[in-house]
Scaffold this motif. Structure first.
Motif, PDB file in Angstrom:
ATOM      1  N   TRP A  79     -16.696 -11.269  56.448  1.00 39.61           N
ATOM      2  CA  TRP A  79     -15.486 -10.483  56.194  1.00 39.61           C
ATOM      3  C   TRP A  79     -15.726  -9.035  56.616  1.00 39.61           C
ATOM      4  N   GLN A  80     -14.754  -8.467  57.306  1.00 38.98           N
ATOM      5  CA  GLN A  80     -14.763  -7.039  57.568  1.00 38.98           C
ATOM      6  C   GLN A  80     -13.805  -6.372  56.587  1.00 38.98           C
ATOM      7  N   ILE A  81     -14.286  -5.313  55.945  1.00 38.22           N
ATOM      8  CA  ILE A  81     -13.497  -4.626  54.926  1.00 38.22           C
ATOM      9  C   ILE A  81     -13.044  -3.285  55.488  1.00 38.22           C
ATOM     10  N   PHE A  82     -11.724  -3.114  55.574  1.00 44.54           N
ATOM     11  CA  PHE A  82     -11.138  -1.905  56.136  1.00 44.54           C
ATOM     12  C   PHE A  82     -10.556  -1.032  55.039  1.00 44.54           C
ATOM     13  N   ASP A  83     -10.536   0.251  55.316  1.00 43.56           N
ATOM     14  CA  ASP A  83      -9.920   1.223  54.404  1.00 43.56           C
ATOM     15  C   ASP A  83      -8.410   0.964  54.363  1.00 43.56           C
ATOM     16  N   MET A  84      -7.872   0.759  53.183  1.00 43.96           N
ATOM     17  CA  MET A  84      -6.442   0.456  53.061  1.00 43.96           C
ATOM     18  C   MET A  84      -5.560   1.634  53.479  1.00 43.96           C
ATOM     19  N   ASN A  85      -6.090   2.848  53.327  1.00 45.73           N
ATOM     20  CA  ASN A  85      -5.324   4.031  53.715  1.00 45.73           C
ATOM     21  C   ASN A  85      -5.468   4.345  55.202  1.00 45.73           C
ATOM     22  N   GLU A  86      -6.577   3.918  55.789  1.00 47.85           N
ATOM     23  CA  GLU A  86      -6.810   4.084  57.224  1.00 47.85           C
ATOM     24  C   GLU A  86      -7.210   2.718  57.780  1.00 47.85           C
ATOM     25  N   PRO A  87      -6.244   1.878  58.105  1.00 50.53           N
ATOM     26  CA  PRO A  87      -6.495   0.470  58.454  1.00 50.53           C
ATOM     27  C   PRO A  87      -7.468   0.243  59.596  1.00 50.53           C
ATOM     28  N   ASN A  88      -7.714   1.240  60.437  1.00 49.90           N
ATOM     29  CA  ASN A  88      -8.646   1.068  61.550  1.00 49.90           C
ATOM     30  C   ASN A  88     -10.069   1.498  61.205  1.00 49.90           C
TER      31      ASN A  88
END
Length: 405
Positions: free
Chosen positions: A322-331
């Motif tokens: 799984w890659q976990i991305f910042d919800m506020n900065e999706p990239n």
């Protein structure tokens, strides 16, 4: 009168002594299973008592410990693995940590009769579809209980952060009823959790057992077993297993999915199934979750064992990336996690289910570490679980050290 009392208490004492002896009369054998030609370990081979629903599995080093009650007329051990000739060996003939060699065998398609009921040769897709139609005949239609061992290993950015092991019982209804089994959480053996990425504080980790039992191709009627449009199949080889043969069939559903199916050439039962899903050119087959997670790789394995003419789960594994991305900065990628969950079945209960001790107690909405009981060394002394490997021991030592600092 005194003599009568003495005689009576002597009989009672002998009776209870006999019962205690019977309960503690456990035989333990150990060994390492190796390929006869290459001398490499054979991973996840079955070690079980002939005509009994009790067994264990070799570990990643081929090693095993097997505990079982002594039966007067049945102490024959069977060791089997897909692609190898099975062997039978009396428990009395084992020595501690004995090396046991299995002979591999690959059979050409021409050497095995591949026919349908009309004596016509079947294509690989027809074999898969026939196996799907035979599910009703090959899998339990009555309730049953499985006892097993769950291992959950969590890794974040290449660092192990959690190791959990537990024993559980699973009350299963007929395979036709699309509902997850009820679960009794029996004991927790190890529970080491070290510092995780701060993202984890925002989310309650999913229950490891639920993560496993919700993925069941046969019960929930999905996956590569249906032979539906989009899947392309090819027979790769025919392999020995338990004095019979299985087709090894590769399946591809472009661009994300690949499968390997092992199907009994006589009963058309699914003996082993493996499905892998991988992101393609950076695109995943799933949308991102609201938590910022995106699954990039998924691998699930189911292996079954035959008991009294029906196929029961023996081993299950689910491994993900799984890659976990910042919800506020999706990239923005925060970290990558690799959970690995395994279920090893060591006992099948298919008769007198109503009177078998089972108590549903697992809280589905709570992770296993939040349901931990006091450690019970007596229970684990003779419980059939995969023998710890050198690598596993090292992971446990490092996590234990990290959690006590």
């Amino acid at each position: 009168m005194n003599k009568s009392c003495k005689f009576y208490f002597s009989i009672v004492f002998l009776l209870f002594s006999f019962i205690a002896f019977a309960q503690n009369n456990i035989i333990t054998i150990s060994g390492q299973i190796l390929d006869k030609e290459t001398k490499e370990p054979i991973v996840f081979a079955s070690i079980y008592l002939k005509e009994r629903a009790i067994g264990t599995t070799s570990n990643e080093e081929g090693g095993f410990n097997f505990h079982f009650p002594s039966y007067r007329n049945s102490n024959t051990i069977i060791i089997s693995m897909i692609g190898y000739q099975s062997i039978e060996k009396s428990a009395d003939d084992f020595i501690d940590n004995q090396k046991i060699f299995l002979t591999s065998e690959v059979t050409s398609l021409d050497e095995v009769v591949i026919t349908s009921t009309k004596k016509k040769e079947l294509t690989s897709k027809q074999i898969v579809k026939k196996a799907y139609k035979e599910i009703e005949k090959n899998y339990p239609t009555e309730p049953y209980i499985l006892e097993g061992f769950v291992r959950d290993l969590q890794n974040e950015d290449g660092k192990y952060v959690e190791y959990l092991e537990c024993a559980a019982k699973f009350y299963n209804k007929s395979h036709k009823i699309q509902t997850e089994p009820e679960v009794e959480l029996v004991e927790i053996r190890r529970n080491y959790i070290t510092t995780k990425n701060p993202w984890n504080k925002l989310w309650e980790r999913k229950n490891s057992v639920i993560d496993l039992i919700e993925d069941d191709f046969i019960r929930f009627d999905y996956g590569p077993i249906k032979g539906k449009k989009g899947w392309k199949y090819e027979i790769e080889s025919i392999l020995p297993y338990n004095n019979r043969y299985v087709y090894k069939i590769k399946g591809i559903d472009k661009p994300f999915q690949k499968a390997i199916l092992y199907i009994d050439t006589e009963t058309y039962a699914f003996v082993r199934m493996e499905l892998t899903r991988t992101a393609y050119h950076g695109k995943s087959w799933k949308r991102r979750l609201t938590s910022g997670e995106q699954q990039m790789h998924y691998n699930v394995v189911f292996e079954y064992q035959e008991y009294k003419g029906k196929m029961y789960l023996k081993y299950q594994k689910e491994e993900d990336t799984w890659q976990i991305f910042d919800m506020n900065e999706p990239n923005t990628l925060l970290f990558t996690k690799n959970p690995k969950k395994e279920l090893f079945i060591n006992k099948i209960v298919s008769e007198d289910i109503e009177n078998y001790p089972f108590k549903k107690n697992m809280r589905i909405g709570s992770s296993l570490e939040n349901q931990e009981k006091e450690y019970n060394p007596e229970f684990w002394a003779t419980y059939n679980l995969p023998k710890q490997t050198e690598k596993g021991s090292k992971i446990v030592r490092e996590l234990k050290k990290a959690t006590t600092q």
